[in-house]
Design an enzyme around this catalytic site. Structure first.
Site: not given
Length: 293
Positions: A14, A138
Site C-alpha cells: 500500500k 495496518d
C-alpha cells in the site's frame, strides 16, 4: 471439495497518499487520517494444508524473523477458530522491509484470508478484521480489501473510490523504525482533521490522488535518514512531485493515469542498495472475495 493447497497467493503493498497525525489517545497511541491505496508490487505466498495441526513457514529467498506476523496470524486464527488443521506457508518476499509499504501486515492479512478458505472456516470479513486488529495497525486495511480512508489507530476504514494511477516507488537502502519516528521531536501531532461525509466529500476524495495534504512523518524521517531526502529529490526532478509513504523509508511520485506512465526509470539509475519500480494502483485487493461481507 476439500482444498489441499493454495498457490501463488498475492500480498500487495500500500501507499499512504497523505498521512496526517490528528491527535493522541490517553494511552499514547497516535490518531491518524490517511487514504491507503493498494498497488501491484506484492509478495507471493503458497499454502499447503496439514492434517497434524502443525504450522510451519518456509522462506523462499529473504530469511524472515522466527516469529513474524505471518506465523502469528496463522496461530491466532487456529486458536480462535479451534481448528485441528495446520499449514505449511512458503513466502517469496518481493516487498522491501522498513519501507512503510505495509509488507508484513499485508502478508499477515493474506494468511488470514487464505487460511479462512483453506481450512474451510468461512468466517465473515468482520470477524477477520477484529482478529487482524490484534496483530497490527495496518492488517485490517488489507483484510478489508478496498482502498480506504483510514482513521483512528488504523481500525476505522471508510472505502473510497480512487482513479487508477501510476506511481513511481523508490526504497532507499536504509529502513526506518516506526517507533523512532513516532518518538521524534519534529513529528507534528495536531494536524486538522478531515470530516468525510460532508457535501464536499467528492472533492476531498478527488484531491487525495492529486497531491492533497502531506505526510507528517516525513520531516522526522528526513532528519533521521538523509537517503529519504535524496530519494524524494530523485522523484521530484523526474515527476514534479514526491512524498514518503507511511513511516518510510520508501517514497513515491504520481506518474499519470493513462495506459502508460508519464515517465519511467530503471533500477540501474538508483544508488547501490536502493530498489524501486513503476507500480499501478489496484481497484481492490486480489483476495477481496475470500471473505463474506
Amino acid at each position: 471439495m476439500t482444498l489441499r493447497s493454495l498457490l501463488d497467493v498475492p500480498a500487495p503493498a500500500k501507499l499512504n497518499l497523505f498521512l496526517h497525525i490528528v491527535g493522541r489517545r490517553a494511552d499514547g497511541y497516535h490518531l491518524l487520517q490517511s487514504p491507503f491505496v493498494l498497488i501491484d508490487w506484492a509478495d507471493t505466498l503458497h499454502f499447503e494444508r496439514r492434517d497434524d495441526g502443525r504450522i510451519a513457514r518456509h522462506d523462499l529467498g529473504v530469511v524472515l524473523p522466527s516469529d513474524d506476523l505471518c506465523l502469528r496470524a496463522a496461530h491466532a486464527l487456529q486458536a480462535a477458530s479451534g481448528t485441528t488443521l495446520g499449514v505449511d506457508i512458503s513466502i517469496a518476499k518481493q516487498l522491501p522491509a522498513g519501507a512503510g509499504m505495509g509488507g508484513g501486515s499485508s502478508d499477515a492479512a493474506t494468511v488470514l484470508l487464505a487460511l479462512n478458505r483453506l481450512w474451510g472456516l468461512d468466517w465473515p470479513r468482520e470477524r477477520l478484521l477484529a482478529l487482524g486488529a490484534t496483530l497490527g495497525a495496518d492488517v485490517p486495511f488489507f483484510v478489508g480489501g478496498r482502498n480506504a480512508f483510514v482513521e483512528g489507530i488504523g481500525e476505522k476504514l471508510t472505502p473510497i473510490e480512487l482513479p487508477r494511477q501510476w506511481y513511481a516507488v523508490v526504497k532507499p537502502a536504509e529502513g526506518l523504525s516506526t517507533k523512532e519516528i513516532f518518538e521524534h521531536p519534529l513529528l507534528k501531532r495536531d494536524t486538522s482533521a478531515i470530516v468525510l461525509g460532508s457535501p464536499a466529500e467528492d472533492k476531498v476524495v478527488a484531491e487525495f490522488s492529486a497531491g492533497y495534504g502531506c505526510n507528517d512523518m516525513q520531516p522526522p524521517a528526513q532528519d533521521r535518514c538523509n537517503d529519504v531526502a535524496q530519494a524524494l529529490s530523485f522523484l521530484e526532478r523526474r515527476y514534479g512531485n514526491s512524498r514518503m509513504t507511511g513511516s518510510g523509508s520508501a517514497v513515491f511520485a504520481r506518474a499519470g493515469t493513462g495506459d502508460r506512465p508519464l515517465a519511467t526509470f530503471s533500477e540501474a539509475e538508483l544508488p547501490e542498495g536502493w530498489v524501486g519500480r513503476m507500480c499501478r494502483s489496484l481497484e481492490h485487493h486480489p483476495l477481496v472475495g475470500w471473505a463474506r461481507d
